[in-house]
Design an enzyme around this catalytic site. Structure first.
Site, PDB file in Angstrom:
ATOM      1  CG  HIS A   1      -0.178   0.067   2.536  1.00 55.22           C
ATOM      2  ND1 HIS A   1       0.387   1.225   3.027  1.00 55.22           N
ATOM      3  CD2 HIS A   1       0.090  -0.897   3.442  1.00 55.22           C
ATOM      4  CE1 HIS A   1       0.967   0.985   4.180  1.00 55.22           C
ATOM      5  NE2 HIS A   1       0.808  -0.308   4.459  1.00 55.22           N
TER       6      HIS A   1
ATOM      7  CD  GLU B   1       1.666  -5.808   8.408  1.00 54.81           C
ATOM      8  OE1 GLU B   1       1.931  -7.028   8.465  1.00 54.81           O
ATOM      9  OE2 GLU B   1       2.353  -4.989   7.775  1.00 54.81           O
TER      10      GLU B   1
END
Length: 225
Positions: free
Chosen positions: A12, A85
């Protein structure tokens, strides 16, 4: 490459917490101005790829990066929690320096990459690694002979690098995990292999101050999610 699936694994774009080295984990932190610029640049870089599907973590920093790619390619984004994550429990929301001041022994164990170490409320490295690799292989397996985009996080990409290169999860990291980097892997139906890593050429251009549309800049990437 036969019927292997080509994977474009994207980290990201940048967030304010990346800049502060504040651990995000599974907290939902948005992209900053630089991160939005980076998302647009990676979308342009992938415009010429023959992409079959875009998958992304459902955390907003990954989802919004994937949305920029979706806008450029016309493909929908499919969110998958397997690409999230690592859950960092009590570490989340704090800088490394703050944690070291409060829990120096825990930080020592974390930095030594103990596979089964679980700070309160966190995933162990072993569990996280298996989740990340399983998710990537599961999604790739649905597209034999095609190219898929996986938009995820620094920790997830670290796991994919290790799987593709046969690196143990305890080994120190010596590779980069840049925000909005393009990382190329191949899934053959049995395992991941490496094609190319850490491509950030698409980010080498206008900075926040120089871009004509009021901008979007590039700042150094950090390795925390």
């Amino acid at each position: 490459m036969g019927h292997g699936t080509r994977i474009l694994a994207i980290r990201h774009g940048e967030t304010a917490w990346n800049v502060d080295t504040r651990i995000q984990g599974q907290l939902d932190i948005p992209l900053n101005d630089t991160g939005r610029w980076q998302a647009g640049r990676v979308a342009e870089a992938l415009a010429g790829e023959d992409i079959a599907a875009i998958y992304a973590s459902d955390l907003v920093r990954a989802a919004d990066t994937a949305a920029a790619i979706s806008l450029r390619t016309g493909l929908p984004v499919i969110h998958d929690q397997g690409l999230r994550e690592r859950r960092f429990g009590l570490f989340q929301g704090r800088t490394v320096a703050e944690i070291e001041a409060i829990h120096p022994d825990l930080v020592r164990r974390w930095k030594s990459r103990e596979p089964d170490f679980e700070p309160e409320g966190a995933e162990s490295l072993r569990v996280f690694y298996q989740r990340s690799v399983d998710a990537a292989q599961r999604l790739a397996a649905a597209h034999p002979g095609e190219t898929v985009v996986l938009v995820a996080h620094g920790g997830v990409l670290d796991c994919l690098y290790r799987a593709a290169c046969g690196m143990p999860i305890e080994a120190p990291r010596t590779w980069q995990l840049g925000n909005a980097s393009i990382n190329r892997l191949l899934f053959t139906g049995e395992r991941l292999t490496m094609i190319g890593w850490g491509d950030i050429q698409h980010l080498e251009g206008d900075t926040l101050e120089e871009s004509s549309d009021g901008g979007r800049g590039l700042t150094p990437a950090h390795s925390l999610s």
